[in-house]
Write a protein that holds these residues in place. Structure first.
Motif, PDB file in Angstrom:
ATOM      1  N   GLY A 169      43.886 -45.006  29.829  1.00 57.49           N
ATOM      2  CA  GLY A 169      44.501 -45.020  28.512  1.00 57.49           C
ATOM      3  C   GLY A 169      44.292 -46.331  27.791  1.00 57.49           C
ATOM      4  N   LYS A 170      45.094 -46.538  26.762  1.00 55.32           N
ATOM      5  CA  LYS A 170      44.988 -47.732  25.925  1.00 55.32           C
ATOM      6  C   LYS A 170      45.778 -48.887  26.536  1.00 55.32           C
ATOM      7  CE  LYS A 170      44.670 -44.839  21.760  1.00 55.32           C
ATOM      8  NZ  LYS A 170      45.291 -44.505  20.455  1.00 55.32           N
ATOM      9  N   PHE A 171      45.787 -50.017  25.842  1.00 53.21           N
ATOM     10  CA  PHE A 171      46.519 -51.197  26.296  1.00 53.21           C
ATOM     11  C   PHE A 171      47.386 -51.717  25.153  1.00 53.21           C
ATOM     12  CE2 PHE A 171      42.704 -50.910  28.884  1.00 53.21           C
ATOM     13  CZ  PHE A 171      43.238 -50.991  30.165  1.00 53.21           C
ATOM     14  N   LEU A 172      48.294 -50.849  24.696  1.00 52.05           N
ATOM     15  CA  LEU A 172      49.229 -51.232  23.645  1.00 52.05           C
ATOM     16  C   LEU A 172      50.335 -52.097  24.237  1.00 52.05           C
ATOM     17  CD1 LEU A 172      49.626 -47.708  21.978  1.00 52.05           C
ATOM     18  CD2 LEU A 172      48.058 -49.530  21.286  1.00 52.05           C
ATOM     19  N   ASN A 173      51.117 -52.714  23.374  1.00 57.60           N
ATOM     20  CA  ASN A 173      52.273 -53.483  23.828  1.00 57.60           C
ATOM     21  C   ASN A 173      53.173 -52.569  24.660  1.00 57.60           C
ATOM     22  OD1 ASN A 173      54.749 -54.864  24.060  1.00 57.60           O
ATOM     23  ND2 ASN A 173      54.373 -55.975  22.166  1.00 57.60           N
ATOM     24  N   ALA A 174      53.434 -52.957  25.916  1.00 58.41           N
ATOM     25  CA  ALA A 174      54.177 -52.095  26.837  1.00 58.41           C
ATOM     26  C   ALA A 174      55.621 -51.879  26.424  1.00 58.41           C
ATOM     27  CB  ALA A 174      54.121 -52.669  28.246  1.00 58.41           C
ATOM     28  N   SER A 175      56.149 -52.682  25.516  1.00 60.30           N
ATOM     29  CA  SER A 175      57.537 -52.509  25.086  1.00 60.30           C
ATOM     30  C   SER A 175      57.685 -51.359  24.088  1.00 60.30           C
ATOM     31  CB  SER A 175      58.064 -53.804  24.459  1.00 60.30           C
ATOM     32  OG  SER A 175      57.348 -54.115  23.271  1.00 60.30           O
ATOM     33  N   LEU A 176      56.572 -50.862  23.553  1.00 60.74           N
ATOM     34  CA  LEU A 176      56.617 -49.780  22.574  1.00 60.74           C
ATOM     35  C   LEU A 176      56.849 -48.444  23.254  1.00 60.74           C
ATOM     36  CD1 LEU A 176      53.575 -50.787  20.322  1.00 60.74           C
ATOM     37  CD2 LEU A 176      56.004 -51.270  19.923  1.00 60.74           C
ATOM     38  N   ASP A 177      57.599 -47.554  22.589  1.00 63.62           N
ATOM     39  CA  ASP A 177      57.886 -46.233  23.135  1.00 63.62           C
ATOM     40  C   ASP A 177      56.593 -45.451  23.391  1.00 63.62           C
ATOM     41  OD1 ASP A 177      59.249 -43.989  23.986  1.00 63.62           O
ATOM     42  OD2 ASP A 177      59.593 -43.226  21.978  1.00 63.62           O
ATOM     43  N   LYS A 178      55.627 -45.524  22.465  1.00 62.84           N
ATOM     44  CA  LYS A 178      54.411 -44.727  22.595  1.00 62.84           C
ATOM     45  C   LYS A 178      53.508 -45.195  23.730  1.00 62.84           C
ATOM     46  CE  LYS A 178      51.935 -47.287  18.940  1.00 62.84           C
ATOM     47  NZ  LYS A 178      51.214 -47.127  17.655  1.00 62.84           N
ATOM     48  N   ALA A 179      53.813 -46.347  24.317  1.00 69.10           N
ATOM     49  CA  ALA A 179      53.033 -46.811  25.463  1.00 69.10           C
ATOM     50  C   ALA A 179      53.156 -45.845  26.632  1.00 69.10           C
ATOM     51  CB  ALA A 179      53.486 -48.207  25.874  1.00 69.10           C
ATOM     52  N   VAL A 202      56.721 -44.607  36.964  1.00 75.22           N
ATOM     53  CA  VAL A 202      55.428 -44.744  36.296  1.00 75.22           C
ATOM     54  C   VAL A 202      55.131 -46.210  36.013  1.00 75.22           C
ATOM     55  CG1 VAL A 202      53.995 -44.032  34.356  1.00 75.22           C
ATOM     56  CG2 VAL A 202      55.760 -42.480  35.227  1.00 75.22           C
ATOM     57  N   GLN A 203      53.994 -46.674  36.515  1.00 74.03           N
ATOM     58  CA  GLN A 203      53.496 -48.016  36.210  1.00 74.03           C
ATOM     59  C   GLN A 203      52.668 -47.913  34.933  1.00 74.03           C
ATOM     60  OE1 GLN A 203      51.575 -48.001  40.197  1.00 74.03           O
ATOM     61  NE2 GLN A 203      52.204 -50.147  40.262  1.00 74.03           N
ATOM     62  N   ILE A 204      52.987 -48.724  33.927  1.00 74.14           N
ATOM     63  CA  ILE A 204      52.307 -48.656  32.640  1.00 74.14           C
ATOM     64  C   ILE A 204      51.675 -50.010  32.324  1.00 74.14           C
ATOM     65  CG2 ILE A 204      52.560 -48.213  30.163  1.00 74.14           C
ATOM     66  CD1 ILE A 204      54.983 -46.494  30.835  1.00 74.14           C
ATOM     67  N   ALA A 205      50.380 -50.009  32.069  1.00 72.39           N
ATOM     68  CA  ALA A 205      49.684 -51.241  31.694  1.00 72.39           C
ATOM     69  C   ALA A 205      50.126 -51.664  30.303  1.00 72.39           C
ATOM     70  CB  ALA A 205      48.179 -51.023  31.719  1.00 72.39           C
ATOM     71  N   GLY A 206      50.057 -52.967  30.042  1.00 76.59           N
ATOM     72  CA  GLY A 206      50.484 -53.483  28.753  1.00 76.59           C
ATOM     73  C   GLY A 206      49.361 -54.106  27.964  1.00 76.59           C
ATOM     74  N   LEU A 207      49.735 -54.934  27.019  1.00 74.47           N
ATOM     75  CA  LEU A 207      48.779 -55.564  26.110  1.00 74.47           C
ATOM     76  C   LEU A 207      47.831 -56.489  26.854  1.00 74.47           C
ATOM     77  CD1 LEU A 207      48.170 -55.718  23.040  1.00 74.47           C
ATOM     78  CD2 LEU A 207      49.657 -57.725  22.965  1.00 74.47           C
ATOM     79  N   GLU A 254      52.967 -42.700  26.555  1.00 78.10           N
ATOM     80  CA  GLU A 254      52.002 -41.619  26.395  1.00 78.10           C
ATOM     81  C   GLU A 254      50.568 -42.122  26.294  1.00 78.10           C
ATOM     82  OE1 GLU A 254      53.086 -39.256  23.069  1.00 78.10           O
ATOM     83  OE2 GLU A 254      55.099 -38.817  23.780  1.00 78.10           O
ATOM     84  N   ASP A 255      50.371 -43.264  25.618  1.00 79.96           N
ATOM     85  CA  ASP A 255      49.018 -43.690  25.277  1.00 79.96           C
ATOM     86  C   ASP A 255      48.386 -44.673  26.263  1.00 79.96           C
ATOM     87  OD1 ASP A 255      49.296 -42.128  23.037  1.00 79.96           O
ATOM     88  OD2 ASP A 255      49.863 -43.780  21.720  1.00 79.96           O
ATOM     89  N   ASN A 256      49.178 -45.461  26.968  1.00 81.31           N
ATOM     90  CA  ASN A 256      48.620 -46.527  27.791  1.00 81.31           C
ATOM     91  C   ASN A 256      48.117 -46.049  29.147  1.00 81.31           C
ATOM     92  OD1 ASN A 256      49.454 -48.183  25.689  1.00 81.31           O
ATOM     93  ND2 ASN A 256      50.237 -49.767  27.045  1.00 81.31           N
ATOM     94  N   GLU A 257      47.256 -46.873  29.725  1.00 80.57           N
ATOM     95  CA  GLU A 257      46.844 -46.644  31.103  1.00 80.57           C
ATOM     96  C   GLU A 257      48.097 -46.618  31.976  1.00 80.57           C
ATOM     97  OE1 GLU A 257      44.263 -48.842  34.654  1.00 80.57           O
ATOM     98  OE2 GLU A 257      44.665 -49.863  32.771  1.00 80.57           O
ATOM     99  N   ARG A 258      48.143 -45.684  32.925  1.00 74.21           N
ATOM    100  CA  ARG A 258      49.337 -45.571  33.741  1.00 74.21           C
ATOM    101  C   ARG A 258      49.030 -44.981  35.120  1.00 74.21           C
ATOM    102  NH1 ARG A 258      50.404 -41.217  29.729  1.00 74.21           N
ATOM    103  NH2 ARG A 258      50.249 -39.192  30.763  1.00 74.21           N
ATOM    104  N   ASN A 259      49.964 -45.211  36.025  1.00 72.87           N
ATOM    105  CA  ASN A 259      49.901 -44.610  37.352  1.00 72.87           C
ATOM    106  C   ASN A 259      51.297 -44.124  37.696  1.00 72.87           C
ATOM    107  OD1 ASN A 259      48.377 -44.224  40.010  1.00 72.87           O
ATOM    108  ND2 ASN A 259      50.207 -45.323  40.677  1.00 72.87           N
ATOM    109  N   GLY A 260      51.421 -42.836  37.996  1.00 73.06           N
ATOM    110  CA  GLY A 260      52.730 -42.249  38.233  1.00 73.06           C
ATOM    111  C   GLY A 260      52.927 -41.779  39.657  1.00 73.06           C
ATOM    112  N   LEU A 261      54.162 -41.894  40.132  1.00 73.82           N
ATOM    113  CA  LEU A 261      54.546 -41.398  41.448  1.00 73.82           C
ATOM    114  C   LEU A 261      55.689 -40.405  41.292  1.00 73.82           C
ATOM    115  CD1 LEU A 261      53.300 -44.331  42.005  1.00 73.82           C
ATOM    116  CD2 LEU A 261      54.698 -44.314  44.078  1.00 73.82           C
ATOM    117  N   THR A 262      55.577 -39.278  41.972  1.00 70.68           N
ATOM    118  CA  THR A 262      56.695 -38.351  42.094  1.00 70.68           C
ATOM    119  C   THR A 262      57.250 -38.519  43.498  1.00 70.68           C
ATOM    120  OG1 THR A 262      55.662 -36.769  40.586  1.00 70.68           O
ATOM    121  CG2 THR A 262      57.434 -35.951  41.984  1.00 70.68           C
ATOM    122  N   VAL A 263      58.551 -38.766  43.579  1.00 70.31           N
ATOM    123  CA  VAL A 263      59.196 -39.047  44.866  1.00 70.31           C
ATOM    124  C   VAL A 263      60.235 -37.973  45.159  1.00 70.31           C
ATOM    125  CG1 VAL A 263      60.434 -40.765  46.234  1.00 70.31           C
ATOM    126  CG2 VAL A 263      58.858 -41.510  44.431  1.00 70.31           C
TER     127      VAL A 263
END
Length: 227
Positions: A125-135, A157-162, A137-146
C-alpha cells in the motif's frame, strides 16, 4: 554509575537494529574525518538509531483476561470500524483502538493477549501519515487474526507510516503466543490497530500514552473498572 542507573538509560537493542547502528556509526566516523562538527552530528544520529531499536523488557499485568497495548505511543483513534477483509473477521464494525508510534517510540510490537495466530496477511500500500484514519485502508500493512482459548477472535494490524518502509512479522500462522510476547517490528514512524472481540469495551481514551505489553487497553471478562 550504578547498575540500576545504567539500566535506566541503556536498554537492550533488538538484533534488527545492529546493521543500522553499524551503518550510522561508519557514517559518523567518515564525518569526523571530513569535519569534526559533522562527526558529532553523525554520532548523535547513531545514538538515535540505537535508541529507536531499543527493546526493553516489559512486565505484563497479573490480572487474567485483560488485553495490553501492542505498541508504545499515543491512542490516536478509538471507534468502531470494519476490519481489513484479509483478516477474515467479517464485515461488521468492530471496536478499533489505534496506537500511533512516533519516531521516538520503541517500535517492537507485542501481542495484546494470549492466543493462537490463525491468519497472517500482508498487503502492499501507500505510506501516508499513520495518524490519519484512511491509513488503515490505504497504507502498507500486515494483519494478524488471533484466536482466544474460548474461540473468540481479534485482530492486530501493523500499519506503515510516512517514514516507515518495512514491516517485520516473525510470528507464523499456528503459533501460540502469550500476552505481551513480541511478534513484530515496524521500522520508524507507524501505527498499530487492535480490533476487539465483540462486546469488549476499551479501557483507554484518545490521547492516552501507551506502554507496549503493560498498559491495559481492554478487559475480556468485564470485571476491570473503566479507566
Amino acid at each position: 554509575m550504578s547498575v540500576s542507573m545504567l539500566s535506566t538509560f541503556v536498554k537492550p537493542m533488538h538484533p534488527e537494529g545492529r546493521k543500522f547502528v553499524a551503518i550510522a556509526g561508519a557514517i559518523a566516523l567518515v564525518l569526523f574525518v571530513i569535519w569534526e562538527p559533522l562527526g558529532w552530528i553523525g554520532l548523535g544520529l547513531t545514538v538515535w538509531v540505537y535508541y529507536f531499536f531499543r527493546d526493553p523488557e516489559r512486565v505484563q499485568p497479573t490480572r487474567p483476561g485483560v488485553m495490553v497495548s501492542p505498541a508504545d505511543g499515543i491512542v490516536s483513534l478509538l471507534e468502531p470500524a470494519v476490519p481489513p477483509a484479509e483478516l477474515g473477521l467479517g464485515t461488521e464494525p468492530m471496536m478499533r483502538i489505534s496506537v500511533f508510534m512516533s519516531v521516538f517510540n520503541c517500535h517492537v510490537n507485542r501481542l495484546p493477549t494470549a492466543g493462537t495466530i490463525e491468519t497472517v496477511a500482508y498487503r502492499k500500500g501507500k505510506f501516508l501519515n499513520a495518524s490519519l484514519d484512511k491509513a488503515s485502508e490505504d497504507n502498507e500493512r500486515n494483519g494478524l487474526t488471533v484466536v482466544l482459548e474460548d474461540g473468540r477472535r481479534y485482530g492486530v494490524v501493523q500499519i506503515a507510516g510516512l517514514v516507515a518502509r518495512r514491516i517485520l512479522c516473525w510470528s507464523k500462522e499456528g503459533h501460540h503466543l502469550t500476552m505481551g510476547e513480541r511478534f513484530g517490528l515496524i521500522r520508524f514512524g507507524s501505527r498499530l490497530d487492535v480490533y476487539l472481540p465483540e462486546g469488549v469495551t476499551p479501557l483507554v481514551r484518545i490521547g492516552q500514552t501507551m506502554v507496549a505489553g503493560e498498559t491495559v487497553i481492554a478487559d475480556l471478562t468485564g470485571t476491570v473498572a473503566e479507566a
